[in-house]
Scaffold this active site. Structure first.
Site, PDB file in Angstrom:
ATOM      1  N   ARG A  22      44.608  75.412  34.637  1.00  0.00           N
ATOM      2  CA  ARG A  22      44.308  74.386  33.627  1.00  0.00           C
ATOM      3  C   ARG A  22      45.532  74.106  32.796  1.00  0.00           C
ATOM      4  O   ARG A  22      46.145  75.022  32.251  1.00  0.00           O
ATOM      5  CB  ARG A  22      43.183  74.854  32.702  1.00  0.00           C
ATOM      6  N   SER A 116      36.564  71.851  33.096  1.00  0.00           N
ATOM      7  CA  SER A 116      35.292  72.305  32.538  1.00  0.00           C
ATOM      8  C   SER A 116      34.982  71.734  31.158  1.00  0.00           C
ATOM      9  O   SER A 116      34.931  70.529  30.985  1.00  0.00           O
ATOM     10  CB  SER A 116      35.281  73.822  32.535  1.00  0.00           C
ATOM     11  N   HIS A 117      34.860  72.625  30.177  1.00  0.00           N
ATOM     12  CA  HIS A 117      34.446  72.197  28.833  1.00  0.00           C
ATOM     13  C   HIS A 117      35.644  71.716  28.003  1.00  0.00           C
ATOM     14  O   HIS A 117      35.469  71.296  26.868  1.00  0.00           O
ATOM     15  CB  HIS A 117      33.775  73.361  28.125  1.00  0.00           C
ATOM     16  N   LYS A 129      40.715  74.052  40.900  1.00  0.00           N
ATOM     17  CA  LYS A 129      40.488  75.390  41.443  1.00  0.00           C
ATOM     18  C   LYS A 129      40.072  75.323  42.894  1.00  0.00           C
ATOM     19  O   LYS A 129      39.548  74.313  43.358  1.00  0.00           O
ATOM     20  CB  LYS A 129      39.492  76.168  40.605  1.00  0.00           C
ATOM     21  N   ASP A 281      28.070  71.097  30.331  1.00  0.00           N
ATOM     22  CA  ASP A 281      29.480  70.862  29.991  1.00  0.00           C
ATOM     23  C   ASP A 281      30.150  69.860  30.925  1.00  0.00           C
ATOM     24  O   ASP A 281      29.497  69.226  31.752  1.00  0.00           O
ATOM     25  CB  ASP A 281      30.259  72.185  29.966  1.00  0.00           C
ATOM     26  N   ASP A 283      31.925  69.927  33.650  1.00  0.00           N
ATOM     27  CA  ASP A 283      31.761  70.003  35.103  1.00  0.00           C
ATOM     28  C   ASP A 283      30.373  70.461  35.525  1.00  0.00           C
ATOM     29  O   ASP A 283      30.136  70.730  36.701  1.00  0.00           O
ATOM     30  CB  ASP A 283      32.838  70.907  35.718  1.00  0.00           C
ATOM     31  N   ASP A 285      28.542  73.209  34.903  1.00  0.00           N
ATOM     32  CA  ASP A 285      28.140  74.585  35.211  1.00  0.00           C
ATOM     33  C   ASP A 285      27.614  75.353  34.001  1.00  0.00           C
ATOM     34  O   ASP A 285      27.036  76.421  34.151  1.00  0.00           O
ATOM     35  CB  ASP A 285      29.270  75.360  35.925  1.00  0.00           C
ATOM     36  N   ARG A 286      27.790  74.807  32.808  1.00  0.00           N
ATOM     37  CA  ARG A 286      27.275  75.508  31.619  1.00  0.00           C
ATOM     38  C   ARG A 286      25.956  74.911  31.149  1.00  0.00           C
ATOM     39  O   ARG A 286      25.644  73.768  31.461  1.00  0.00           O
ATOM     40  CB  ARG A 286      28.269  75.410  30.467  1.00  0.00           C
ATOM     41  N   THR A 348      34.908  89.047  32.701  1.00  0.00           N
ATOM     42  CA  THR A 348      34.645  87.635  32.435  1.00  0.00           C
ATOM     43  C   THR A 348      35.137  86.754  33.592  1.00  0.00           C
ATOM     44  O   THR A 348      36.248  86.955  34.088  1.00  0.00           O
ATOM     45  CB  THR A 348      35.368  87.233  31.138  1.00  0.00           C
ATOM     46  N   SER A 369      29.039  82.821  27.624  1.00  0.00           N
ATOM     47  CA  SER A 369      29.678  81.535  27.382  1.00  0.00           C
ATOM     48  C   SER A 369      28.863  80.391  27.982  1.00  0.00           C
ATOM     49  O   SER A 369      29.411  79.494  28.593  1.00  0.00           O
ATOM     50  CB  SER A 369      31.078  81.561  27.981  1.00  0.00           C
ATOM     51  N   LYS A 380      28.158  79.179  38.323  1.00  0.00           N
ATOM     52  CA  LYS A 380      27.104  79.043  37.333  1.00  0.00           C
ATOM     53  C   LYS A 380      26.592  77.616  37.395  1.00  0.00           C
ATOM     54  O   LYS A 380      27.278  76.726  37.894  1.00  0.00           O
ATOM     55  CB  LYS A 380      27.589  79.435  35.952  1.00  0.00           C
TER      56      LYS A 380
HETATM   57  C1  VG1 Z   1      35.730  81.012  29.439  1.00  0.00           C
HETATM   58  C2  VG1 Z   1      34.496  81.858  29.258  1.00  0.00           C
HETATM   59  C3  VG1 Z   1      34.123  82.516  30.570  1.00  0.00           C
HETATM   60  C4  VG1 Z   1      33.943  81.443  31.645  1.00  0.00           C
HETATM   61  C5  VG1 Z   1      35.184  80.582  31.719  1.00  0.00           C
HETATM   62  C6  VG1 Z   1      35.017  79.423  32.670  1.00  0.00           C
HETATM   63  O1  VG1 Z   1      36.817  81.826  29.837  1.00  0.00           O
HETATM   64  O2  VG1 Z   1      34.686  82.826  28.261  1.00  0.00           O
HETATM   65  O3  VG1 Z   1      32.952  83.271  30.403  1.00  0.00           O
HETATM   66  O4  VG1 Z   1      33.703  82.021  32.892  1.00  0.00           O
HETATM   67  O5  VG1 Z   1      35.488  80.035  30.442  1.00  0.00           O
HETATM   68  O6  VG1 Z   1      33.937  78.615  32.310  1.00  0.00           O
HETATM   69  P1  VG1 Z   1      37.938  82.355  28.800  1.00  0.00           P
HETATM   70  O7  VG1 Z   1      38.894  83.094  29.639  1.00  0.00           O
HETATM   71  O8  VG1 Z   1      38.482  81.161  28.107  1.00  0.00           O
HETATM   72  O9  VG1 Z   1      37.202  83.238  27.828  1.00  0.00           O
HETATM   73  V1  VG1 Z   1      33.982  76.964  32.626  1.00  0.00           V
HETATM   74  O10 VG1 Z   1      32.558  76.287  32.246  1.00  0.00           O
HETATM   75  O11 VG1 Z   1      35.365  76.631  31.878  1.00  0.00           O
HETATM   76  O12 VG1 Z   1      34.308  76.863  34.327  1.00  0.00           O
HETATM   77 CO    CO Z   2      32.325  74.450  33.138  1.00  0.00          CO
END
Ligand code: VG1
Ligand code: CO
Length: 547
Positions: A22, A116-117, A129, A281, A283, A285-286, A348, A369, A380
């Site tokens: 990212r 993602s978010h 990815k 979110d 993409d 998955d959340r 994580t 998360s 997810k």
């Molecule tokens: C964060 C979350 C983690 C999750 C990751 C990807 O990572 O804490 O639990 O798996 O985002 O989610 P980090 O390293 O920033 O804590 V998503 O929805 O961005 O694919």
């Molecule tokens: Co996401």
């Protein structure tokens, strides 16, 4: 169409984080940057004989630069020996749908374009990815191999050709490469229909005394939620908010929490609150789950799904086991204990659930998360969690709040909060973690206010399936009685460092289960900032985000 080999030079910063690579869009737009990373992926996976026969799935969350990136990937895939691509119409696929498509068509793997978010737009974030044939994120060994290739790359291959039109569903030939453009929603929606009792959910959603809202946050779940909730399940028009995916998500963070889903929150608040609210979110998955005037922590959500799984057709025979990421609260552990199920604690990041799911050791898993999922895919899955909740609500006929309160009555409440200190300096964050790591050796046995430290360590995980070891996954301070403070640095940010502090405590007294978590946890919160000297190392005296 002409094959070309382009001379390039390595970039030192293409190490994938918690979930792929990212970076700022501007960084991806530099000459050779995206191409280098894609070529590094292809170089890392080459040598596998199914490269030419099997398909590569490509799609993304529609954010800014998604379209350009897909065209580049197609032109590189052709020269790199792929025989077939499966692409979501207009380049769109949610992360869980990409996982479902990889599995359904037994593809070689997939490339998912998303951050993602994280916010989108020309000045915001982009990401890539690689997922393997099981539909899940590449494991650490593979992401490390990709990174190593990126450090020595000096050329990449592609064709010089016109862009392909991705707007029409169907097959087309791009020289030797066959390109199947699929509806991004259909396969996913079919899978959901196999898992959940759509008839019962339809009765709930069309009944006069139930109202829900789903906030798609101008991101990828819009079309999925429209098809599944409004069209297939009959939810009234207007149930899905912000349904159109926009390249900049309307300028907002597509991050499903109370701060970024304010309209949804309002609709779930007050005397006229709707009964059920959810958001996903960027993409898809959340998920965030709300009841009328009630917020469900993701950790509790996982525990409730596990405890009620047999009410749902796809899980009616029970669960093989459950897993949670280390910083996720221990709520699901209590359910597992009661149901006599194995319960795993992983680092994580969703990639760590892959082996457990593939080996059939677990059925459900989740992260604090806003991530919940099961063995139906290897990511997810936001809408899946929403449908799971709807199925439970339809069967139990009770409110979200009542379900949670009964759950706490039975298992105790795990008060939980996560405090994020965003965009702090990398140096400060590293120093803080180093100092904490040293401190773990002297903490055991200490009395800190009303808490006594039972043990402290830097979490290391040995995968029970392939025995690979992942170290330095977060500092844990475990108190007698089960309270915990956890610290780790984010692996998804694109600016400086983000410190995450996770704090939890278990409350079995039913009369003390209705407090605001920030109050219930206030002593531990103070301890957490003192132990790590957060102000000293980051210059901050309060977090930017509390969830
Ligand atoms: C964060 C979350 C983690 C999750 C990751 C990807 O990572 O804490 O639990 O798996 O985002 O989610 P980090 O390293 O920033 O804590 V998503 O929805 O961005 O694919
Ligand atoms: Co996401």
């Amino acid at each position: 169409m002409k094959n070309i080999t382009v001379d390039s030079h390595p970039f030192a910063d293409q190490k994938p984080g918690t979930s792929g690579l990212r970076k700022k869009v501007k960084q991806f737009q530099q000459p050779h940057y995206l191409e280098n990373f894609i070529q590094s992926v292809f170089n890392a996976i080459r040598g596998n004989d199914s490269f030419a026969e099997k398909a590569l799935v490509v799609g993304g969350d529609g954010r800014f630069y998604n379209r350009e990136a897909i065209q580049i990937i197609m032109k590189m895939a052709l020269v790199n020996g792929f025989g077939k691509l499966i692409i979501g119409q207009n380049g769109l696929l949610s992360t869980p749908a990409a996982s479902a498509v990889i599995r359904k068509y037994q593809a070689f793997g997939g490339i998912i374009l998303s951050a993602s978010h994280n916010p989108g737009g020309p000045d915001a974030d982009f990401g890539i990815k690689f997922n393997t044939a099981n539909g899940g994120p590449a494991n650490e060994e593979l992401t490390e191999a990709i990174f190593q290739h990126s450090l020595s790359i000096d050329r990449y291959q592609m064709v010089e050709a016109e862009d392909i039109d991705l707007s029409q569903i169907g097959s087309q030939q791009f020289d030797k490469l066959s390109v199947d453009i699929i509806d991004p929603v259909v396969d996913y929606a079919d899978l959901m229909e196999q898992l959940f009792d759509f008839q019962r959910i339809r009765e709930l959603l069309t009944s006069a005394n139930f109202r829900m809202h789903f906030d798609a946050m101008n991101a990828i779940t819009g079309p999925y939620a429209m098809t599944i909730l409004e069209q297939k399940l009959g939810a009234p028009a207007g149930t899905v908010l912000r349904a159109e995916p926009l390249p900049d998500f309307g300028g907002d963070h597509p991050d499903p929490n109370l701060a970024h889903a304010q309209d949804l929150h309002k609709r779930l608040s007050g005397d006229h609150a709707a009964d059920f609210g959810a958001a996903s979110d960027g993409d898809g998955d959340r998920n965030m789950i709300l009841g009328a005037n009630f917020y469900v922590t993701p950790s509790d959500s996982l525990a409730v799904l596990a405890a009620n799984a047999t009410l749902v057709p796809g899980y009616k025979d029970g669960l093989a086991g459950v897993a949670r990421s280390m910083p996720t609260s221990q709520a699901v552990d209590r359910v597992a204990r009661q149901l006599n199920l194995p319960c795993f604690e992983t680092p994580t990041g969703w990639k760590f659930f892959g082996n457990l799911l593939d080996a059939g050791k677990i059925t459900l898993c989740g992260e604090e998360s806003f991530g919940t999922g099961s063995n139906h895919v290897r990511e997810k899955d936001g809408l899946w969690a929403v449908l799971f909740w709807l199925n439970i609500l339809a069967v139990r006929g009770e409110s979200v709040e009542d379900i949670l309160k009964q759950h706490w009555d039975k298992f105790g409440r795990d008060y939980y909060t996560r405090h994020d200190y965003e965009a702090v300096t990398n140096d400060g964050a590293e120093l803080l973690m180093t100092a904490l790591r040293e401190k773990t050796q002297t903490l055991a046995g200490l009395q800190l206010g009303s808490y006594q430290v039972e043990s402290a360590d830097d979490f290391a995980y040995t995968d029970p399936v392939d025995e690979s070891i992942s170290q330095h996954q977060g500092i844990r301070i475990l108190m007698r009685g089960g309270s915990r403070i956890i610290y780790r640095l984010s692996g998804t940010g694109t600016e400086g460092a983000t410190l995450r502090v996770y704090i939890e405590s278990h409350e079995t007294d039913i009369n003390k289960q209705s407090e605001d978590p920030q109050n219930a946890l206030s002593e531990l919160i103070d301890l957490a900032s003192q132990i790590a000297k957060i102000n000293h190392y980051t210059g901050r005296n309060k977090p930017d985000v509390m969830t």
